[in-house]
Design an enzyme around this catalytic site. Structure first.
Site, PDB file in Angstrom:
ATOM      1  N   SER A   7       5.621   5.283 -11.828  1.00 23.70           N
ATOM      2  CA  SER A   7       5.810   6.193 -10.700  1.00 23.70           C
ATOM      3  C   SER A   7       7.190   6.822 -10.741  1.00 23.70           C
ATOM      4  CB  SER A   7       5.625   5.444  -9.382  1.00 23.70           C
ATOM      5  OG  SER A   7       6.041   6.258  -8.296  1.00 23.70           O
ATOM      6  N   HIS A  32       2.631   8.776 -12.640  1.00 24.41           N
ATOM      7  CA  HIS A  32       2.189   8.673 -11.253  1.00 24.41           C
ATOM      8  C   HIS A  32       3.141   9.481 -10.374  1.00 24.41           C
ATOM      9  CE1 HIS A  32      -0.246   6.779  -8.128  1.00 24.41           C
ATOM     10  NE2 HIS A  32       0.873   6.654  -7.417  1.00 24.41           N
ATOM     11  N   ASP A  34       4.059  10.384  -6.680  1.00 25.40           N
ATOM     12  CA  ASP A  34       3.924  10.019  -5.269  1.00 25.40           C
ATOM     13  C   ASP A  34       4.462  11.126  -4.378  1.00 25.40           C
ATOM     14  OD1 ASP A  34       2.776   7.343  -5.171  1.00 25.40           O
ATOM     15  OD2 ASP A  34       4.601   6.672  -6.168  1.00 25.40           O
ATOM     16  N   MET A  36       4.968  12.410  -0.538  1.00 25.54           N
ATOM     17  CA  MET A  36       5.026  11.914   0.845  1.00 25.54           C
ATOM     18  C   MET A  36       5.560  12.999   1.768  1.00 25.54           C
ATOM     19  SD  MET A  36       6.793   8.219   0.097  1.00 25.54           S
ATOM     20  CE  MET A  36       6.285   7.198  -1.284  1.00 25.54           C
ATOM     21  N   HIS A  65      -0.720  11.296  -6.343  1.00 23.87           N
ATOM     22  CA  HIS A  65      -1.057  10.471  -5.185  1.00 23.87           C
ATOM     23  C   HIS A  65      -0.512  11.147  -3.936  1.00 23.87           C
ATOM     24  CE1 HIS A  65      -0.508   6.273  -3.091  1.00 23.87           C
ATOM     25  NE2 HIS A  65      -1.412   7.019  -2.492  1.00 23.87           N
ATOM     26  N   MET A  67       0.151  11.219  -0.321  1.00 24.88           N
ATOM     27  CA  MET A  67       0.293  10.448   0.922  1.00 24.88           C
ATOM     28  C   MET A  67       0.732  11.414   2.005  1.00 24.88           C
ATOM     29  SD  MET A  67       2.050   6.989  -0.622  1.00 24.88           S
ATOM     30  CE  MET A  67       2.799   7.782  -2.050  1.00 24.88           C
ATOM     31  N   MET A 136      -3.853   0.160  -2.459  1.00 22.09           N
ATOM     32  CA  MET A 136      -2.434  -0.050  -2.193  1.00 22.09           C
ATOM     33  C   MET A 136      -2.189  -1.541  -1.999  1.00 22.09           C
ATOM     34  SD  MET A 136      -1.025   2.864  -2.434  1.00 22.09           S
ATOM     35  CE  MET A 136       0.613   2.319  -1.902  1.00 22.09           C
ATOM     36  N   GLY A 143       9.392   2.600  -2.223  1.00 22.35           N
ATOM     37  CA  GLY A 143       9.288   1.827  -3.444  1.00 22.35           C
ATOM     38  C   GLY A 143       9.990   0.486  -3.311  1.00 22.35           C
ATOM     39  N   ASP A 174      -1.342  -0.030  -6.753  1.00 24.27           N
ATOM     40  CA  ASP A 174       0.000   0.533  -6.606  1.00 24.27           C
ATOM     41  C   ASP A 174       0.782  -0.290  -5.593  1.00 24.27           C
ATOM     42  OD1 ASP A 174       2.269   2.059  -6.247  1.00 24.27           O
ATOM     43  OD2 ASP A 174       1.228   3.875  -5.615  1.00 24.27           O
ATOM     44  N   GLY A 176       4.425  -3.170  -5.892  1.00 25.08           N
ATOM     45  CA  GLY A 176       4.914  -4.507  -6.190  1.00 25.08           C
ATOM     46  C   GLY A 176       4.464  -5.075  -7.518  1.00 25.08           C
ATOM     47  N   GLY A 196       6.711   1.218 -10.478  1.00 31.57           N
ATOM     48  CA  GLY A 196       7.837   2.107 -10.193  1.00 31.57           C
ATOM     49  C   GLY A 196       9.172   1.490 -10.515  1.00 31.57           C
ATOM     50  N   SER A 197       9.714   0.726  -9.567  1.00 37.18           N
ATOM     51  CA  SER A 197      11.043   0.142  -9.758  1.00 37.18           C
ATOM     52  C   SER A 197      11.078  -0.842 -10.915  1.00 37.18           C
ATOM     53  CB  SER A 197      11.512  -0.537  -8.469  1.00 37.18           C
ATOM     54  OG  SER A 197      10.587  -1.528  -8.046  1.00 37.18           O
TER      55      SER A 197
END
Length: 217
Positions: A7, A32, A34, A36, A65, A67, A136, A143, A174, A176, A196-197
């Protein structure tokens, strides 16, 4: 087949092109994206212009994605030659079947996402109309959150529904996801993993992608 979709929400935006080149060289399968709006989720990220800035700079397909509220108003903005999936949230769509058909009419694969507290029954009657379901495993908006364990039971239940109905939509997760839990989610039926992170927060971004991919060789 396992696919990794890093992501770019967690990327260094001052080095976005470089970060994307790193994940591509490492063997990532999708980017990915994201998006928002600060209304559907309590955060604002970026829009189509940032995504399109990568056009011509990567061969990776976009996994978009959304959101956002009223996604139908913005779908065409995210359609490019690189766009493979556009995902909308069932919670944000008043007429989800119509929205999925709208996505397909643009020539892009249609996907639906569910927040952690949204039951699978909310999409039971549209599973035959989707190319992918995104579960999710954190509450969307930020994130770096911790994985919600009940997402595993949800994934297993969705996989059973898929098999019983003889459907072939893909399953994505998606939130964690790290090296130490990715095998657990794929054992539950997930095929596409968003990270992501855990990817972009690594000192060696390319190497971290390679570590994820190596688990499935």
């Amino acid at each position: 087949m396992f696919q990794l979709a890093p992501s770019i929400l967690s990327a260094d935006f001052s080095r976005l092109g470089e970060n994307v080149a790193q994940i591509e060289k490492g063997g990532a399968d999708l980017i990915h994206v994201d998006v928002m709006d600060g209304h559907f989720v309590p955060n604002i990220s970026f829009g189509a212009a940032v995504m399109k800035s990568l056009n011509g700079r990567t061969g990776l397909p976009y996994d978009v994605h959304l959101m956002i509220e009223n996604p139908d108003d913005y779908l065409e903005d995210f359609v490019t030659d690189n766009t493979e999936y556009i995902t909308v949230h069932v919670e944000a769509c008043r007429h989800i079947h119509r929205t999925l058909q709208h996505i397909k009419n643009t020539g892009v694969k249609a996907a639906v996402a569910l927040n952690p507290g949204t039951p699978l029954s909310s999409i039971e009657w549209i599973l035959g109309d989707v190319d992918m379901v995104l579960l999710m495993s954190v509450n969307p908006g930020f994130g770096g959150q911790k994985f919600i364990p009940s997402a595993l039971d949800k994934a297993r239940a969705l996989d059973r529904m898929r098999k019983e109905a003889g459907l072939d939509f893909r399953m994505e997760i998606d939130g964690g996801i790290k090296l130490d839990n990715v095998k657990t989610v794929t054992d539950a039926g997930i095929e596409i993993v968003v990270a992501g992170s855990s990817v972009f927060g690594a000192e060696d971004v390319k190497g971290r992608v390679e570590e994820f991919k190596a688990l499935y060789r």
